[in-house]
Design a protein around this motif. Structure first.
Motif, PDB file in Angstrom:
ATOM      1  N   SER A 173       8.684  -4.584  -5.840  1.00 33.14           N
ATOM      2  CA  SER A 173       7.687  -3.704  -6.130  1.00 33.14           C
ATOM      3  C   SER A 173       7.534  -2.481  -5.313  1.00 33.14           C
ATOM      4  CB  SER A 173       6.280  -4.323  -6.464  1.00 33.14           C
ATOM      5  OG  SER A 173       5.625  -4.874  -5.304  1.00 33.14           O
ATOM      6  N   VAL A 174       6.937  -1.344  -5.549  1.00 33.00           N
ATOM      7  CA  VAL A 174       6.700  -0.280  -4.483  1.00 33.00           C
ATOM      8  C   VAL A 174       5.238   0.204  -4.596  1.00 33.00           C
ATOM      9  CG1 VAL A 174       9.083   0.248  -4.547  1.00 33.00           C
ATOM     10  CG2 VAL A 174       7.364   1.576  -5.978  1.00 33.00           C
ATOM     11  N   GLY A 175       4.774   0.685  -3.401  1.00 32.08           N
ATOM     12  CA  GLY A 175       3.526   1.212  -3.264  1.00 32.08           C
ATOM     13  C   GLY A 175       3.587   3.006  -3.604  1.00 32.08           C
ATOM     14  N   ALA A 176       2.530   3.412  -3.561  1.00 32.81           N
ATOM     15  CA  ALA A 176       2.378   4.754  -3.986  1.00 32.81           C
ATOM     16  C   ALA A 176       3.284   5.666  -3.000  1.00 32.81           C
ATOM     17  CB  ALA A 176       1.002   5.522  -3.947  1.00 32.81           C
ATOM     18  N   GLY A 177       3.909   6.718  -3.648  1.00 35.77           N
ATOM     19  CA  GLY A 177       4.717   7.464  -2.633  1.00 35.77           C
ATOM     20  C   GLY A 177       6.124   7.321  -2.233  1.00 35.77           C
ATOM     21  N   THR A 218       0.734  -1.127   0.082  1.00 34.23           N
ATOM     22  CA  THR A 218      -0.048   0.029  -0.023  1.00 34.23           C
ATOM     23  C   THR A 218       0.866   1.087   0.043  1.00 34.23           C
ATOM     24  OG1 THR A 218      -0.121   0.126   2.300  1.00 34.23           O
ATOM     25  CG2 THR A 218      -1.608  -1.121   1.218  1.00 34.23           C
ATOM     26  N   ALA A 219       0.354   2.476   0.151  1.00 35.75           N
ATOM     27  CA  ALA A 219       1.096   3.722   0.198  1.00 35.75           C
ATOM     28  C   ALA A 219       2.042   3.700   1.075  1.00 35.75           C
ATOM     29  CB  ALA A 219       0.112   4.763   0.289  1.00 35.75           C
ATOM     30  N   GLY A 220       3.298   4.167   0.963  1.00 41.01           N
ATOM     31  CA  GLY A 220       4.339   4.026   1.711  1.00 41.01           C
ATOM     32  C   GLY A 220       5.090   2.895   1.774  1.00 41.01           C
ATOM     33  N   GLN A 221       4.941   1.609   1.197  1.00 40.94           N
ATOM     34  CA  GLN A 221       5.306   0.281   1.443  1.00 40.94           C
ATOM     35  C   GLN A 221       5.998  -0.120   0.010  1.00 40.94           C
ATOM     36  OE1 GLN A 221       1.698  -2.318   2.679  1.00 40.94           O
ATOM     37  NE2 GLN A 221       2.512  -2.001   4.826  1.00 40.94           N
ATOM     38  N   VAL A 222       6.931  -1.340   0.536  1.00 40.29           N
ATOM     39  CA  VAL A 222       7.548  -2.126  -0.622  1.00 40.29           C
ATOM     40  C   VAL A 222       7.227  -3.409  -0.367  1.00 40.29           C
ATOM     41  CG1 VAL A 222       9.409  -0.238  -0.735  1.00 40.29           C
ATOM     42  CG2 VAL A 222       9.462  -2.347   0.813  1.00 40.29           C
ATOM     43  N   ARG A 223       7.317  -4.268  -1.607  1.00 39.85           N
ATOM     44  CA  ARG A 223       7.140  -5.695  -1.346  1.00 39.85           C
ATOM     45  C   ARG A 223       8.518  -6.297  -1.484  1.00 39.85           C
ATOM     46  NH1 ARG A 223       2.749  -8.613  -4.752  1.00 39.85           N
ATOM     47  NH2 ARG A 223       4.326  -8.226  -6.625  1.00 39.85           N
ATOM     48  N   ILE A 224       9.046  -7.216  -0.660  1.00 38.55           N
ATOM     49  CA  ILE A 224      10.399  -7.748  -0.710  1.00 38.55           C
ATOM     50  C   ILE A 224      10.153  -9.156  -1.082  1.00 38.55           C
ATOM     51  CG2 ILE A 224      12.407  -8.277   0.716  1.00 38.55           C
ATOM     52  CD1 ILE A 224      11.513  -5.854   2.638  1.00 38.55           C
ATOM     53  N   ALA A 225      10.918  -9.401  -2.151  1.00 34.96           N
ATOM     54  CA  ALA A 225      10.998 -11.081  -2.509  1.00 34.96           C
ATOM     55  C   ALA A 225      12.070 -11.499  -1.282  1.00 34.96           C
ATOM     56  CB  ALA A 225      11.535 -11.099  -3.800  1.00 34.96           C
ATOM     57  N   VAL A 226      11.594 -12.166  -0.447  1.00 37.62           N
ATOM     58  CA  VAL A 226      12.381 -12.582   0.689  1.00 37.62           C
ATOM     59  C   VAL A 226      13.447 -13.785   0.348  1.00 37.62           C
ATOM     60  CG1 VAL A 226      12.255 -13.630   3.233  1.00 37.62           C
ATOM     61  CG2 VAL A 226      10.215 -12.217   2.254  1.00 37.62           C
ATOM     62  N   ALA A 227      14.532 -13.401   0.666  1.00 34.20           N
ATOM     63  CA  ALA A 227      15.733 -14.272   0.707  1.00 34.20           C
ATOM     64  C   ALA A 227      16.127 -15.125   1.972  1.00 34.20           C
ATOM     65  CB  ALA A 227      16.961 -13.698   0.229  1.00 34.20           C
ATOM     66  N   ALA A 228      15.732 -14.350   3.159  1.00 33.52           N
ATOM     67  CA  ALA A 228      16.201 -14.959   4.430  1.00 33.52           C
ATOM     68  C   ALA A 228      15.146 -14.403   5.458  1.00 33.52           C
ATOM     69  CB  ALA A 228      17.457 -14.897   4.853  1.00 33.52           C
ATOM     70  N   THR A 229      14.555 -15.063   6.439  1.00 27.88           N
ATOM     71  CA  THR A 229      13.588 -14.666   7.334  1.00 27.88           C
ATOM     72  C   THR A 229      14.075 -14.948   8.783  1.00 27.88           C
ATOM     73  OG1 THR A 229      11.479 -14.164   8.063  1.00 27.88           O
ATOM     74  CG2 THR A 229      12.056 -16.285   7.128  1.00 27.88           C
ATOM     75  N   GLY A 230      14.200 -14.262   9.677  1.00 27.06           N
ATOM     76  CA  GLY A 230      14.531 -14.795  11.064  1.00 27.06           C
ATOM     77  C   GLY A 230      13.369 -15.461  12.069  1.00 27.06           C
ATOM     78  N   VAL A 231      13.992 -16.269  12.908  1.00 27.25           N
ATOM     79  CA  VAL A 231      13.298 -17.078  13.761  1.00 27.25           C
ATOM     80  C   VAL A 231      13.485 -16.583  15.027  1.00 27.25           C
ATOM     81  CG1 VAL A 231      12.295 -19.121  14.703  1.00 27.25           C
ATOM     82  CG2 VAL A 231      12.742 -19.050  12.210  1.00 27.25           C
TER      83      VAL A 231
END
Length: 355
Positions: free
Chosen positions: A74-78, A26-39
């Protein structure tokens, strides 16, 4: 996309690997293709139905995980388009969503990664690293320091050993089992000890006595009269204990502190709870106990956004050679196994899921 979802609070087996809709920024956000995520241990508590430090439990079903690294796709508006394609790391805050191939977060949370930084290592810095930097604000370390670190093979413990050695301190690292002890030794600890051995405190005291007898030329006489553990034996004593374990191991580590020492307590990994010292013992032994977590850490960090201050400090410590995070990788689809291993203390370093 694939993601790990939780439909009911309970055991690790409740984490399921599923196909779900792609999230949209959404506005002010980005979407990340995740390469690693923490537990994180907090993730295991939430999964079991304990909100821990979170304001409330998430609505179900939920995708756990709050520490991610990957590429902005990908990026959101703004949001400036020049974020597209950048390698980033972010702690996505109270909003879950990290255990997935794609996740969204506010652009303001992003840190661009330097060339050559591994995605999994970046995950080990954005949460664990920032907490470590916050903890270190409460203990001044130099060549006169004698530091004891329970759980020295864990994510925070690994970084504390590295930072203390860079500061010139003498470091005793505690870990459970020969394999973990070997990792602590390889990480630079002056003494690595197996805390599953009932005699480990005596081994540490013998080492401290050797320091006082000339094991380090600059140490001779510095702690004269206060002894190993503050009990009158000749030799040195611990000046700082970084305790994230609690229970019997944490209590025994605190007993190694000499007069003027500091017990920095930042949680407990077992079921015995934290080590809480009464005012009488603190006064009698001349030691201090501090808990840096929460508002105290944020106030000490300062700035308009103290969380970001600590994140930047962790990334700078990496760039300066103070930190090299240890990570243990699991495939994303094996999130349940990662939770079980973390809860049973069967892991070393930061636990990271790889989509």
């Amino acid at each position: 996309m694939h993601a790990v979802r939780l439909h009911a609070f309970g055991p690790a087996e409740n984490l399921t690997y599923e196909t779900v809709e792609d999230p949209r920024p959404t506005a002010g956000q980005v979407r990340i293709a995740v390469a690693a995520t923490g537990v994180h241990l907090v993730d295991t508590a939430i999964r079991a139905g304990d909100k821990g430090p979170m304001p409330e439990l998430p609505a179900l079903p939920t995708v756990p995980g709050r520490e991610v690294a990957g590429t902005v796709e990908s990026v959101g508006a703004g949001v400036p388009a020049d974020w597209l394609g950048k390698r980033v790391v972010a702690h996505i805050g109270f909003a879950p969503g990290g255990y997935a191939e794609l996740t969204v977060t506010d652009a303001a949370r992003l840190h661009e990664l330097p060339d050559g930084m591994d995605f999994a290592e970046a995950v080990g810095l954005i949460g664990t690293g920032r907490t470590t930097m916050g903890i270190l604000q409460f203990a001044e370390l130099d060549e006169d320091s004698v530091v004891v670190i329970p759980s020295a093979a864990g994510g925070i413990g690994t970084l504390l050993v590295q930072y203390a050695k860079h500061a010139g301190a003498t470091v005793v690292g505690l870990a459970g089992g020969p394999a973990k002890v070997a990792r602590v030794r390889d990480n630079g600890a002056d003494l690595a000890v197996d805390y599953t051995d009932a005699g480990w405190p005596d081994e540490v005291r013998a080492y401290f006595k050797g320091l006082g007898d000339g094991g380090r030329g600059d140490a001779e006489g510095r702690n004269a009269g206060r002894g190993a553990g503050g009990r009158g034996d000749a030799g040195r004593a611990a000046t700082v204990v970084f305790d994230g374990v609690g229970g019997a191991v944490g209590r025994a580590a605190v007993d190694l502190l000499g007069a003027g020492g500091t017990h920095v307590t930042f949680g407990w990994s077992g079921k015995e709870g934290p080590v809480t010292l009464g005012e009488g013992e603190l006064a009698e032994r001349g030691i201090t106990q501090v808990n840096p977590l929460g508002p105290a850490m944020m106030q000490r960090a300062g700035g308009e956004n103290p969380v970001r201050v600590l994140e930047l400090a962790a990334l700078e410590a990496y760039a300066g050679g103070y930190f090299t995070p240890a990570v243990q990788r699991f495939p994303l689809r094996e999130a349940a196994a990662a939770h079980r291993a973390l809860e049973s203390r069967g892991t070393s370093g930061k636990v990271v899921l790889i989509p």
